[in-house]
Design a protein around this motif. Structure first.
Motif, mmCIF file in Angstrom:
data_model
loop_
_atom_site.group_PDB
_atom_site.id
_atom_site.type_symbol
_atom_site.label_atom_id
_atom_site.label_comp_id
_atom_site.label_asym_id
_atom_site.label_seq_id
_atom_site.Cartn_x
_atom_site.Cartn_y
_atom_site.Cartn_z
ATOM 1 N N PHE A 108 -0.601 1.335 11.384
ATOM 2 C CA PHE A 108 0.260 1.466 12.564
ATOM 3 C C PHE A 108 -0.287 2.522 13.494
ATOM 4 N N TRP A 109 0.061 2.375 14.752
ATOM 5 C CA TRP A 109 -0.251 3.416 15.720
ATOM 6 C C TRP A 109 1.034 3.851 16.379
ATOM 7 N N LYS A 110 1.218 5.146 16.415
ATOM 8 C CA LYS A 110 2.405 5.654 17.081
ATOM 9 C C LYS A 110 1.954 6.536 18.227
ATOM 10 N N ASP A 111 2.502 6.263 19.374
ATOM 11 C CA ASP A 111 2.172 7.056 20.542
ATOM 12 C C ASP A 111 2.884 8.402 20.402
ATOM 13 N N SER A 112 2.109 9.446 20.173
ATOM 14 C CA SER A 112 2.762 10.717 19.853
ATOM 15 C C SER A 112 3.297 11.434 21.070
ATOM 16 N N SER A 113 2.889 11.003 22.263
ATOM 17 C CA SER A 113 3.381 11.728 23.436
ATOM 18 C C SER A 113 4.797 11.291 23.797
ATOM 19 N N THR A 114 5.197 10.119 23.347
ATOM 20 C CA THR A 114 6.581 9.702 23.591
ATOM 21 C C THR A 114 7.235 9.496 22.234
ATOM 22 N N PRO A 115 7.982 10.478 21.765
ATOM 23 C CA PRO A 115 8.489 10.443 20.384
ATOM 24 C C PRO A 115 9.369 9.247 20.066
ATOM 25 N N GLU A 116 9.966 8.645 21.092
ATOM 26 C CA GLU A 116 10.873 7.554 20.763
ATOM 27 C C GLU A 116 10.166 6.199 20.739
ATOM 28 N N SER A 117 8.838 6.203 20.888
ATOM 29 C CA SER A 117 8.150 4.906 20.932
ATOM 30 C C SER A 117 8.115 4.270 19.545
ATOM 31 N N VAL A 118 8.097 2.945 19.546
ATOM 32 C CA VAL A 118 8.063 2.201 18.287
ATOM 33 C C VAL A 118 6.621 2.120 17.808
ATOM 34 N N PRO A 119 6.379 2.350 16.542
ATOM 35 C CA PRO A 119 4.996 2.232 16.064
ATOM 36 C C PRO A 119 4.508 0.798 16.202
ATOM 37 N N GLN A 120 3.289 0.667 16.631
ATOM 38 C CA GLN A 120 2.731 -0.674 16.782
ATOM 39 C C GLN A 120 1.787 -0.971 15.640
ATOM 40 N N ARG A 121 1.786 -2.193 15.221
ATOM 41 C CA ARG A 121 0.914 -2.606 14.127
ATOM 42 C C ARG A 121 -0.521 -2.722 14.626
ATOM 43 N N VAL A 122 -1.424 -2.249 13.837
ATOM 44 C CA VAL A 122 -2.851 -2.287 14.182
ATOM 45 C C VAL A 122 -3.567 -3.203 13.191
ATOM 46 N N TYR A 123 -4.308 -4.135 13.707
ATOM 47 C CA TYR A 123 -5.055 -5.033 12.819
ATOM 48 C C TYR A 123 -6.523 -4.734 13.005
ATOM 49 N N ASP A 124 -7.124 -4.071 12.024
ATOM 50 C CA ASP A 124 -8.532 -3.742 12.256
ATOM 51 C C ASP A 124 -9.462 -4.212 11.147
ATOM 52 N N GLU A 125 -8.955 -4.402 9.980
ATOM 53 C CA GLU A 125 -9.824 -4.782 8.870
ATOM 54 C C GLU A 125 -9.178 -5.931 8.123
ATOM 55 N N LEU A 126 -9.959 -6.584 7.289
ATOM 56 C CA LEU A 126 -9.374 -7.680 6.527
ATOM 57 C C LEU A 126 -8.300 -7.139 5.584
ATOM 58 N N TYR A 127 -8.526 -5.914 5.093
ATOM 59 C CA TYR A 127 -7.540 -5.391 4.148
ATOM 60 C C TYR A 127 -6.317 -4.786 4.827
ATOM 61 N N SER A 128 -6.255 -4.848 6.161
ATOM 62 C CA SER A 128 -4.989 -4.485 6.794
ATOM 63 C C SER A 128 -4.377 -5.706 7.484
ATOM 64 N N SER A 129 -4.874 -6.889 7.125
ATOM 65 C CA SER A 129 -4.377 -8.110 7.756
ATOM 66 C C SER A 129 -3.230 -8.687 6.940
ATOM 67 N N ASP A 130 -2.404 -9.468 7.605
ATOM 68 C CA ASP A 130 -1.260 -10.069 6.924
ATOM 69 C C ASP A 130 -1.690 -11.022 5.822
ATOM 70 N N ALA A 131 -2.815 -11.706 6.039
ATOM 71 C CA ALA A 131 -3.258 -12.679 5.034
ATOM 72 C C ALA A 131 -3.528 -11.994 3.707
ATOM 73 N N MET A 132 -4.214 -10.873 3.778
ATOM 74 C CA MET A 132 -4.543 -10.169 2.535
ATOM 75 C C MET A 132 -3.287 -9.587 1.905
ATOM 76 N N ILE A 133 -2.412 -9.054 2.758
ATOM 77 C CA ILE A 133 -1.173 -8.465 2.242
ATOM 78 C C ILE A 133 -0.339 -9.523 1.537
ATOM 79 N N GLU A 134 -0.259 -10.698 2.168
ATOM 80 C CA GLU A 134 0.520 -11.789 1.574
ATOM 81 C C GLU A 134 -0.066 -12.220 0.247
ATOM 82 N N ALA A 135 -1.401 -12.350 0.224
ATOM 83 C CA ALA A 135 -2.053 -12.768 -1.021
ATOM 84 C C ALA A 135 -1.817 -11.729 -2.104
ATOM 85 N N HIS A 136 -1.861 -10.468 -1.718
ATOM 86 C CA HIS A 136 -1.672 -9.390 -2.682
ATOM 87 C C HIS A 136 -0.272 -9.408 -3.257
#
Lengths: 67, 397
Positions: free
Chosen positions: B293-321
């Motif tokens: 996740f990425w959270k914009d630290s300059s605006t404390p009330e922002s919602v963390p956004q999901r970051v997809y950068d590697e196969l092991y942080s992808s939904d497919a791998m998480i689901e399989a796991h």
């Protein structure tokens, strides 16, 4: 081809290539692999812990020559 | 610049606590995208009489050095009982395996991770700045993380007895090696090599009693030209592919004409997987997927956004796991169950810019590795598992 005396027509060639790819994968996904997929294989990892690995295929990029 | 600002309080935090986390120091260099120029003061006058322009740091200077992900602190057994707040990624949650949202703290870029369970192995703990930058390090930097740069050696287990094959001993091996490698003319360099060999422990005069250069060379030639099926120790096998061919006539199931394509070299996927995962270079592999996740630290009330950068942080791998964890375990086995993620490529290539020599390899890569490592040729992350023979258009059965 000995059967017809002519060279194979283009669509037969395509068919053969497709069959070839499928046959290749039938050979590669052998019984050992299918067993590992179902039951996992135990591997001793370099951190000293043994884990049971289940292979899963996540991506397959293939170029399939059409001709 | 403090890279590990966020790692100073190394506690596992729950989502609620994140809201109350101390904001990052109000340093403009931390948030270049929100740079605010300071209040304008009266401009100074320089020697020529013009106002001195207020100098601001450029992006390059403000740019932070890459930071590794925040470490996960030691697992606290007391944490196990705390209920997770975030939902699992699978719709069915009736089994006991739940997604415990174990979060790391944010690093200086505002990135953090959420693990399903406490990971038993975190390769990113050992990342240092050298692993994160593209340029090659200056010569005096010796702290290169060995786990990331060592290439995989699949055939590293060759016993000493077999290493002189097809020659009987180290003496003959050394003499033949000197004879057939290097320069074919006498030279000082070649002489030095020979003398070094003769002085070494590998040379024993008695071994040369029956030495005949012709016989040894013939033996060597025969060894080099042996048929391919002898190569079993590498794990490569050669098979013939049989495909069914239509010829326009009706056939019963048993008499469909077939075409044999010989020369299909391949090796066992399972052996390649075993070799790769037990190799020391695989300490850089992630065994447990996580959400980034990425959270914009300059605006404390922002919602963390999901970051997809590697196969092991992808939904497919998480689901399989998660699916794997929910599957009943093997009888009598209490080992951690982990996904070995395979990425396959096949591509036909020409081997040279001239002629028709070509190959059609099937490549295997592992998704447990970071793509930054996997993409570097020197890490030997690519494994050839098969070479598909080509069916030429002019074939005749």
């Amino acid at each position: 081809m000995e059967l017809t005396g002519d060279g194979p027509p283009a669509d037969v060639s395509t068919h053969c290539r497709r069959e070839l790819m499928h046959a290749v994968w039938t050979i590669l996904l052998d019984d050992d692999f299918l067993y590992a997929y179902e039951h996992g294989i135990i591997i001793l990892c370099p951190d000293g812990v043994s884990r049971r690995f289940y292979p899963r295929i996540f991506t397959y990029s293939a170029d399939h020559p059409e001709k | 610049m403090a890279i590990d600002t966020a790692a100073t309080d190394e506690n596992i935090t729950l989502e609620l606590e994140l809201e109350h986390e101390a904001p990052l120091p109000n340093d403009t260099s931390q948030n270049p995208s929100h740079f605010q120029p300071s209040v304008e003061t009266d401009p100074e006058i320089n020697a020529v009489g013009r106002p001195v322009r207020k100098k601001r740091l450029t992006w390059k200077l403000l740019q932070q050095l890459p930071a590794p992900p925040s470490p996960l602190s030691e697992p606290l057994t007391a944490f196990e009982g705390i209920e997770p707040i975030s939902k699992t990624s699978l719709p069915s949650c009736d089994s006991e395996v739940v997604w415990k949202a174990i979060k790391t703290t944010e690093n200086s870029f505002g990135l953090y991770r959420e693990y399903p369970h406490i990971p038993t192995h975190n390769p990113d703990d050992t990342l240092c700045l050298l692993n994160l930058v593209d340029h090659s390090p200056p010569i005096n930097e010796t702290e290169l993380s060995a786990s990331v740069s060592t290439p995989l050696t699949l055939n590293s287990s060759s016993s000493n007895a077999a290493s002189f094959f097809p020659f009987k001993n180290s003496t003959i091996f050394g003499m033949m090696s000197w004879m057939w490698t290097g320069s074919s003319m006498k030279s000082i360099g070649e002489m030095k090599k020979l003398v070094d060999f003769l002085k070494s422990n590998d040379f024993k005069k008695d071994d040369l009693a029956m030495f005949d250069i012709h016989a040894e060379t013939t033996k060597f030639d025969n060894y080099l030209e042996r048929p391919a099926t002898d190569n079993l120790q590498d794990g490569w096998r050669e098979s013939e592919i049989i495909i069914q061919v239509p010829d326009g006539k009706i056939h019963s199931k048993d008499s469909i004409p077939t075409f044999k394509v010989p020369g299909f070299h391949h090796r066992s996927l399972v052996n390649v997987i075993k070799a790769a995962y037990s190799d020391p270079a695989s300490t850089s592999f992630h065994y447990m997927p996580f959400k980034s996740f990425w959270k914009d630290s300059s605006t404390p009330e922002s919602v963390p956004q999901r970051v997809y950068d590697e196969l092991y942080s992808s939904d497919a791998m998480i689901e399989a796991h998660m699916k794997l964890q929910q599957q009943p375990p093997e009888l009598g086995c209490a080992l951690e169950r982990v996904i070995a993620s395979l990425m396959l490529w096949s591509d036909s290539t020409h081997l040279a810019n001239f002629g028709t020599a070509s190959l059609w390899p099937v490549y295997l890569f592992f998704g447990n590795q970071s793509k930054w490592v996997r993409g570097k040729p020197k890490t030997a992350s690519c494994h050839h598992v098969a070479y598909i023979p080509k069916v030429s258009s002019g074939y005749s059965i």
